[in-house]
Enzyme design. Structure first.
Site, mmCIF file in Angstrom:
data_model
loop_
_atom_site.group_PDB
_atom_site.id
_atom_site.type_symbol
_atom_site.label_atom_id
_atom_site.label_comp_id
_atom_site.label_asym_id
_atom_site.label_seq_id
_atom_site.Cartn_x
_atom_site.Cartn_y
_atom_site.Cartn_z
ATOM 1 N N ASP A 164 30.596 43.039 43.830
ATOM 2 C CA ASP A 164 31.434 43.596 44.899
ATOM 3 C C ASP A 164 30.635 44.633 45.680
ATOM 4 O O ASP A 164 31.114 45.730 45.954
ATOM 5 C CB ASP A 164 32.713 44.194 44.307
ATOM 6 C CG ASP A 164 33.794 44.413 45.351
ATOM 7 O OD1 ASP A 164 33.643 43.926 46.500
ATOM 8 O OD2 ASP A 164 34.781 45.094 45.038
ATOM 9 N N ARG A 168 32.171 50.080 51.049
ATOM 10 C CA ARG A 168 33.295 50.810 50.426
ATOM 11 C C ARG A 168 32.995 51.187 48.987
ATOM 12 O O ARG A 168 33.670 52.026 48.408
ATOM 13 C CB ARG A 168 34.585 49.967 50.492
ATOM 14 C CG ARG A 168 34.501 48.668 49.723
ATOM 15 C CD ARG A 168 35.741 47.797 49.816
ATOM 16 N NE ARG A 168 35.419 46.462 49.254
ATOM 17 C CZ ARG A 168 34.856 45.485 49.941
ATOM 18 N NH1 ARG A 168 34.607 45.634 51.226
ATOM 19 N NH2 ARG A 168 34.544 44.341 49.362
ATOM 20 N N ASN A 169 31.984 50.536 48.385
ATOM 21 C CA ASN A 169 31.634 50.796 46.992
ATOM 22 C C ASN A 169 30.322 51.548 46.824
ATOM 23 O O ASN A 169 29.732 51.540 45.742
ATOM 24 C CB ASN A 169 31.606 49.482 46.202
ATOM 25 C CG ASN A 169 33.002 48.920 46.025
ATOM 26 O OD1 ASN A 169 33.982 49.676 46.021
ATOM 27 N ND2 ASN A 169 33.113 47.615 45.912
ATOM 28 N N ASP A 182 31.583 51.575 41.497
ATOM 29 C CA ASP A 182 32.589 50.523 41.343
ATOM 30 C C ASP A 182 32.060 49.278 40.647
ATOM 31 O O ASP A 182 31.868 48.237 41.260
ATOM 32 C CB ASP A 182 33.231 50.175 42.687
ATOM 33 C CG ASP A 182 34.310 51.174 43.019
ATOM 34 O OD1 ASP A 182 35.450 50.962 42.609
ATOM 35 O OD2 ASP A 182 33.984 52.189 43.655
#
Ligand code: ADE
Length: 303
Positions: A164, A168-169, A182
Protein backbone atom coordinates in the site's frame (compact mmCIF):
# COMPACT_ATOMS: atom_id res chain seq x y z
CA UNK A 1 13.17 -21.62 29.94
CA UNK A 2 11.65 -18.21 29.26
CA UNK A 3 12.17 -15.00 31.17
CA UNK A 4 10.00 -14.35 34.17
CA UNK A 5 8.87 -11.30 36.02
CA UNK A 6 7.46 -11.05 39.51
CA UNK A 7 8.27 -13.27 42.47
CA UNK A 8 8.66 -17.03 42.62
CA UNK A 9 4.97 -17.63 43.27
CA UNK A 10 3.56 -14.94 40.97
CA UNK A 11 1.71 -15.63 37.76
CA UNK A 12 4.39 -16.42 35.22
CA UNK A 13 4.44 -14.33 32.11
CA UNK A 14 6.97 -14.10 29.32
CA UNK A 15 8.55 -10.66 29.25
CA UNK A 16 8.18 -8.78 25.95
CA UNK A 17 10.82 -6.05 25.74
CA UNK A 18 8.41 -3.96 23.60
CA UNK A 19 5.66 -3.83 26.25
CA UNK A 20 5.11 -0.37 27.81
CA UNK A 21 3.03 0.15 30.98
CA UNK A 22 -0.20 1.69 29.71
CA UNK A 23 -0.24 4.33 32.46
CA UNK A 24 3.00 5.72 30.96
CA UNK A 25 1.08 6.79 27.83
CA UNK A 26 -0.98 9.99 28.01
CA UNK A 27 -3.29 10.85 25.11
CA UNK A 28 -3.03 14.47 23.84
CA UNK A 29 -5.02 14.80 20.60
CA UNK A 30 -6.11 12.92 17.49
CA UNK A 31 -3.80 12.93 14.46
CA UNK A 32 -5.80 10.86 12.01
CA UNK A 33 -8.72 8.55 11.62
CA UNK A 34 -9.57 5.78 9.17
CA UNK A 35 -12.67 3.58 8.94
CA UNK A 36 -11.46 1.21 11.64
CA UNK A 37 -8.43 2.82 13.25
CA UNK A 38 -7.18 6.02 14.83
CA UNK A 39 -3.76 7.58 15.38
CA UNK A 40 -3.28 9.70 18.50
CA UNK A 41 -0.61 12.17 19.47
CA UNK A 42 0.50 11.10 22.95
CA UNK A 43 3.16 11.69 25.56
CA UNK A 44 5.03 8.61 26.73
CA UNK A 45 6.92 8.59 30.00
CA UNK A 46 10.31 6.87 30.49
CA UNK A 47 10.20 4.60 27.43
CA UNK A 48 13.08 3.08 25.46
CA UNK A 49 15.56 4.24 28.09
CA UNK A 50 14.54 7.86 27.43
CA UNK A 51 14.07 9.67 30.78
CA UNK A 52 11.04 11.91 30.92
CA UNK A 53 8.26 12.60 28.43
CA UNK A 54 8.52 11.95 24.71
CA UNK A 55 5.94 12.89 22.05
CA UNK A 56 4.84 9.73 20.22
CA UNK A 57 2.10 8.56 17.84
CA UNK A 58 -0.16 5.73 18.97
CA UNK A 59 -2.23 3.61 16.62
CA UNK A 60 -5.43 2.00 17.98
CA UNK A 61 -8.55 0.29 16.70
CA UNK A 62 -12.01 1.83 16.81
CA UNK A 63 -14.87 -0.03 18.49
CA UNK A 64 -16.37 -1.00 15.13
CA UNK A 65 -13.18 -2.79 14.04
CA UNK A 66 -13.64 -6.50 13.33
CA UNK A 67 -11.32 -9.46 13.66
CA UNK A 68 -9.79 -8.77 10.24
CA UNK A 69 -8.79 -5.20 11.14
CA UNK A 70 -7.44 -6.41 14.48
CA UNK A 71 -5.30 -8.99 12.70
CA UNK A 72 -4.03 -6.27 10.31
CA UNK A 73 -2.87 -4.14 13.27
CA UNK A 74 -1.31 -7.13 15.06
CA UNK A 75 0.42 -8.02 11.78
CA UNK A 76 1.66 -4.44 11.42
CA UNK A 77 3.07 -4.62 14.96
CA UNK A 78 4.75 -7.96 14.16
CA UNK A 79 6.39 -6.55 11.03
CA UNK A 80 7.62 -3.44 12.88
CA UNK A 81 9.02 -5.55 15.76
CA UNK A 82 11.07 -7.56 13.28
CA UNK A 83 12.83 -4.54 11.77
CA UNK A 84 16.03 -2.91 12.93
CA UNK A 85 15.81 0.91 12.89
CA UNK A 86 16.15 2.60 9.48
CA UNK A 87 16.17 6.38 8.86
CA UNK A 88 13.37 6.14 6.25
CA UNK A 89 11.06 3.69 8.00
CA UNK A 90 8.81 4.74 10.91
CA UNK A 91 10.28 3.35 14.11
CA UNK A 92 8.31 1.25 16.57
CA UNK A 93 8.83 2.49 20.15
CA UNK A 94 6.72 -0.10 21.95
CA UNK A 95 3.23 -1.45 22.45
CA UNK A 96 0.56 -2.14 25.03
CA UNK A 97 -0.70 -5.49 23.81
CA UNK A 98 -1.27 -7.55 26.96
CA UNK A 99 -4.90 -6.44 27.09
CA UNK A 100 -7.33 -4.40 24.98
CA UNK A 101 -7.25 -1.78 23.61
CA UNK A 102 -4.12 -2.55 21.63
CA UNK A 103 -1.69 0.40 21.43
CA UNK A 104 1.05 0.48 18.80
CA UNK A 105 3.46 3.22 19.91
CA UNK A 106 5.67 4.72 17.20
CA UNK A 107 7.83 7.72 16.55
CA UNK A 108 6.00 10.98 15.91
CA UNK A 109 6.50 12.75 12.58
CA UNK A 110 5.69 16.41 13.11
CA UNK A 111 4.67 17.36 9.55
CA UNK A 112 2.32 14.38 9.19
CA UNK A 113 1.35 12.66 5.95
CA UNK A 114 3.33 13.43 2.80
CA UNK A 115 0.05 13.80 0.87
CA UNK A 116 -0.94 16.80 3.05
CA UNK A 117 2.60 18.23 3.06
CA UNK A 118 2.51 18.22 -0.77
CA UNK A 119 -0.99 19.71 -1.00
CA UNK A 120 -0.29 22.38 1.61
CA UNK A 121 2.87 23.42 -0.25
CA UNK A 122 0.87 24.46 -3.31
CA UNK A 123 1.21 28.18 -3.80
CA UNK A 124 -2.05 29.84 -4.73
CA UNK A 125 -2.13 33.42 -5.91
CA UNK A 126 -5.28 34.80 -4.26
CA UNK A 127 -5.61 37.73 -6.69
CA UNK A 128 -5.58 35.73 -9.90
CA UNK A 129 -6.61 32.37 -8.36
CA UNK A 130 -3.77 30.74 -10.30
CA UNK A 131 -1.08 28.43 -9.02
CA UNK A 132 2.13 30.10 -7.99
CA UNK A 133 5.35 28.33 -7.05
CA UNK A 134 5.29 25.55 -4.46
CA UNK A 135 7.09 26.11 -1.16
CA UNK A 136 8.93 22.86 -1.92
CA UNK A 137 11.74 23.01 -4.49
CA UNK A 138 12.04 20.40 -7.24
CA UNK A 139 15.27 19.32 -5.54
CA UNK A 140 13.34 18.61 -2.32
CA UNK A 141 10.70 16.67 -4.26
CA UNK A 142 13.32 14.41 -5.87
CA UNK A 143 14.98 14.07 -2.45
CA UNK A 144 11.64 12.76 -1.10
CA UNK A 145 11.58 10.16 -3.92
CA UNK A 146 15.18 9.15 -3.16
CA UNK A 147 14.53 8.71 0.57
CA UNK A 148 11.44 6.58 -0.05
CA UNK A 149 13.36 4.40 -2.55
CA UNK A 150 16.05 3.97 0.11
CA UNK A 151 13.50 2.94 2.75
CA UNK A 152 11.88 0.53 0.28
CA UNK A 153 15.27 -0.92 -0.68
CA UNK A 154 15.74 -1.72 3.01
CA UNK A 155 12.26 -3.23 3.42
CA UNK A 156 12.50 -5.35 0.25
CA UNK A 157 15.94 -6.60 1.38
CA UNK A 158 14.14 -7.92 4.49
CA UNK A 159 11.58 -9.71 2.33
CA UNK A 160 8.84 -7.25 3.22
CA UNK A 161 6.24 -6.29 0.63
CA UNK A 162 4.40 -3.10 1.59
CA UNK A 163 1.39 -3.49 -0.75
CA UNK A 164 0.00 0.00 0.00
CA UNK A 165 2.81 2.34 -0.95
CA UNK A 166 1.25 5.79 -1.54
CA UNK A 167 1.79 9.40 -0.37
CA UNK A 168 -0.92 8.94 2.31
CA UNK A 169 1.29 6.27 3.91
CA UNK A 170 4.51 8.28 4.03
CA UNK A 171 5.19 10.52 7.05
CA UNK A 172 7.37 13.64 7.10
CA UNK A 173 9.45 14.78 10.08
CA UNK A 174 10.20 18.34 11.12
CA UNK A 175 13.52 18.03 9.22
CA UNK A 176 11.55 17.14 6.07
CA UNK A 177 12.70 13.52 6.11
CA UNK A 178 10.33 10.94 4.63
CA UNK A 179 9.49 7.77 6.59
CA UNK A 180 7.55 4.80 5.28
CA UNK A 181 4.62 3.83 7.50
CA UNK A 182 1.37 1.83 7.53
CA UNK A 183 2.45 -1.78 7.33
CA UNK A 184 -1.13 -2.95 7.88
CA UNK A 185 -1.13 -4.79 4.56
CA UNK A 186 2.56 -5.66 4.60
CA UNK A 187 3.61 -9.27 4.66
CA UNK A 188 6.95 -10.85 5.37
CA UNK A 189 7.57 -13.16 2.48
CA UNK A 190 10.88 -14.55 3.69
CA UNK A 191 10.84 -17.55 1.42
CA UNK A 192 8.22 -17.07 -1.26
CA UNK A 193 9.22 -14.38 -3.74
CA UNK A 194 5.63 -13.59 -4.64
CA UNK A 195 2.80 -13.33 -2.17
CA UNK A 196 -0.63 -14.38 -3.33
CA UNK A 197 -3.42 -12.53 -1.61
CA UNK A 198 -6.27 -14.78 -0.54
CA UNK A 199 -9.00 -12.53 0.77
CA UNK A 200 -10.44 -9.28 -0.52
CA UNK A 201 -10.48 -5.97 1.26
CA UNK A 202 -10.59 -2.36 0.18
CA UNK A 203 -7.97 -2.06 -2.53
CA UNK A 204 -5.80 0.90 -3.54
CA UNK A 205 -6.68 0.41 -7.24
CA UNK A 206 -4.87 3.51 -8.59
CA UNK A 207 -1.57 2.42 -7.03
CA UNK A 208 -1.77 -1.25 -7.97
CA UNK A 209 0.29 -3.11 -10.57
CA UNK A 210 -1.65 -5.04 -13.24
CA UNK A 211 -0.58 -8.43 -11.83
CA UNK A 212 -1.98 -7.36 -8.42
CA UNK A 213 -5.22 -6.03 -9.96
CA UNK A 214 -5.92 -9.02 -12.17
CA UNK A 215 -4.07 -11.96 -10.57
CA UNK A 216 -3.69 -10.97 -6.89
CA UNK A 217 0.09 -11.26 -7.23
CA UNK A 218 2.24 -9.06 -4.99
CA UNK A 219 6.03 -8.80 -5.00
CA UNK A 220 8.80 -6.25 -4.51
CA UNK A 221 8.17 -5.40 -8.18
CA UNK A 222 4.49 -4.60 -7.57
CA UNK A 223 5.74 -2.23 -4.82
CA UNK A 224 7.99 -0.70 -7.54
CA UNK A 225 4.90 -0.02 -9.70
CA UNK A 226 3.26 1.74 -6.72
CA UNK A 227 6.48 3.69 -6.17
CA UNK A 228 6.16 5.04 -9.74
CA UNK A 229 2.61 6.23 -8.94
CA UNK A 230 3.92 7.75 -5.68
CA UNK A 231 6.58 9.66 -7.68
CA UNK A 232 3.73 10.98 -9.85
CA UNK A 233 1.89 12.12 -6.68
CA UNK A 234 5.04 13.90 -5.46
CA UNK A 235 5.71 15.69 -8.76
CA UNK A 236 2.05 16.83 -9.00
CA UNK A 237 2.12 18.03 -5.34
CA UNK A 238 -0.44 15.49 -4.18
CA UNK A 239 -2.87 15.08 -7.09
CA UNK A 240 -5.00 11.93 -7.21
CA UNK A 241 -3.69 9.59 -9.94
CA UNK A 242 -5.85 9.34 -13.09
CA UNK A 243 -7.84 12.46 -12.19
CA UNK A 244 -11.48 12.32 -13.26
CA UNK A 245 -11.33 8.60 -14.13
CA UNK A 246 -13.45 6.10 -12.16
CA UNK A 247 -11.58 3.21 -10.51
CA UNK A 248 -13.17 0.60 -12.81
CA UNK A 249 -12.01 2.58 -15.86
CA UNK A 250 -8.51 2.90 -14.38
CA UNK A 251 -8.33 -0.91 -14.38
CA UNK A 252 -9.47 -1.12 -18.01
CA UNK A 253 -6.94 1.51 -19.09
CA UNK A 254 -4.06 -0.22 -17.31
CA UNK A 255 -5.01 -3.54 -18.92
CA UNK A 256 -5.09 -1.83 -22.33
CA UNK A 257 -1.56 -0.48 -21.78
CA UNK A 258 -2.39 3.15 -20.95
CA UNK A 259 -0.25 4.85 -18.28
CA UNK A 260 -0.30 8.11 -16.26
CA UNK A 261 0.62 11.07 -18.47
CA UNK A 262 3.70 13.19 -17.93
CA UNK A 263 2.66 16.01 -15.56
CA UNK A 264 2.91 19.48 -17.11
CA UNK A 265 5.99 20.74 -15.29
CA UNK A 266 7.72 17.40 -14.92
CA UNK A 267 11.18 16.98 -16.46
CA UNK A 268 11.45 14.21 -19.05
CA UNK A 269 14.24 12.47 -17.05
CA UNK A 270 11.96 12.32 -13.99
CA UNK A 271 9.01 11.01 -16.00
CA UNK A 272 11.24 8.33 -17.59
CA UNK A 273 12.01 6.92 -14.12
CA UNK A 274 8.35 6.59 -13.11
CA UNK A 275 7.46 5.22 -16.55
CA UNK A 276 10.17 2.54 -16.11
CA UNK A 277 8.29 1.40 -12.94
CA UNK A 278 5.15 0.80 -15.01
CA UNK A 279 6.49 -1.92 -17.31
CA UNK A 280 3.81 -4.56 -17.80
CA UNK A 281 6.45 -7.22 -17.07
CA UNK A 282 7.49 -7.12 -13.37
CA UNK A 283 10.98 -8.48 -14.14
CA UNK A 284 11.64 -5.59 -16.55
CA UNK A 285 10.94 -2.94 -13.88
CA UNK A 286 13.88 -1.55 -11.91
CA UNK A 287 14.45 -2.67 -8.33
CA UNK A 288 14.72 -0.13 -5.49
CA UNK A 289 18.54 -0.16 -5.56
CA UNK A 290 18.49 0.89 -9.23
CA UNK A 291 15.85 3.53 -8.48
CA UNK A 292 18.12 4.98 -5.76
CA UNK A 293 20.93 5.14 -8.32
CA UNK A 294 18.79 6.85 -10.99
CA UNK A 295 17.36 9.38 -8.50
CA UNK A 296 20.80 10.09 -7.04
CA UNK A 297 22.07 10.89 -10.54
CA UNK A 298 19.24 13.41 -10.97
CA UNK A 299 20.12 15.05 -7.64
CA UNK A 300 23.83 15.29 -8.48
CA UNK A 301 23.41 16.44 -12.09
CA UNK A 302 20.96 19.18 -11.12
CA UNK A 303 22.25 22.65 -11.98
N1 ADE B 1 -0.20 10.25 11.47
C1 ADE B 1 -0.19 8.93 11.39
N2 ADE B 1 0.91 8.44 11.96
C2 ADE B 1 1.63 9.49 12.41
C3 ADE B 1 2.88 9.64 13.06
N3 ADE B 1 3.62 8.57 13.38
N4 ADE B 1 3.31 10.87 13.34
C4 ADE B 1 2.56 11.92 13.01
N5 ADE B 1 1.38 11.86 12.39
C5 ADE B 1 0.92 10.64 12.09
Amino acid sequence: NGQYIGGKESAIKECDPWEIPRHHVRVCSILGEGSFGQVWKCEAYNIMGFKGNMVVAVKTLKDNAGERERLDLVQELQVMKSLEPHPHVVKLLGCCSERDPLFVVMEYAKLGKLQSVLRNSRGVNYYTNTHGPSSLTSHELIMFCYQIAKGMDFLSSKGIIHRDLAARNILVTEERTCKISDFGFARDVANSRVYERKSEGRLPIRWMAPESLFDNMYSAKSDVWSFGVLMWEIVTLGSTPYPGVAAADVMKRIRDGYRLDKPQHCRREVYNIMFYCWDKCPDDRPDFAELMCLLDKLLVDET
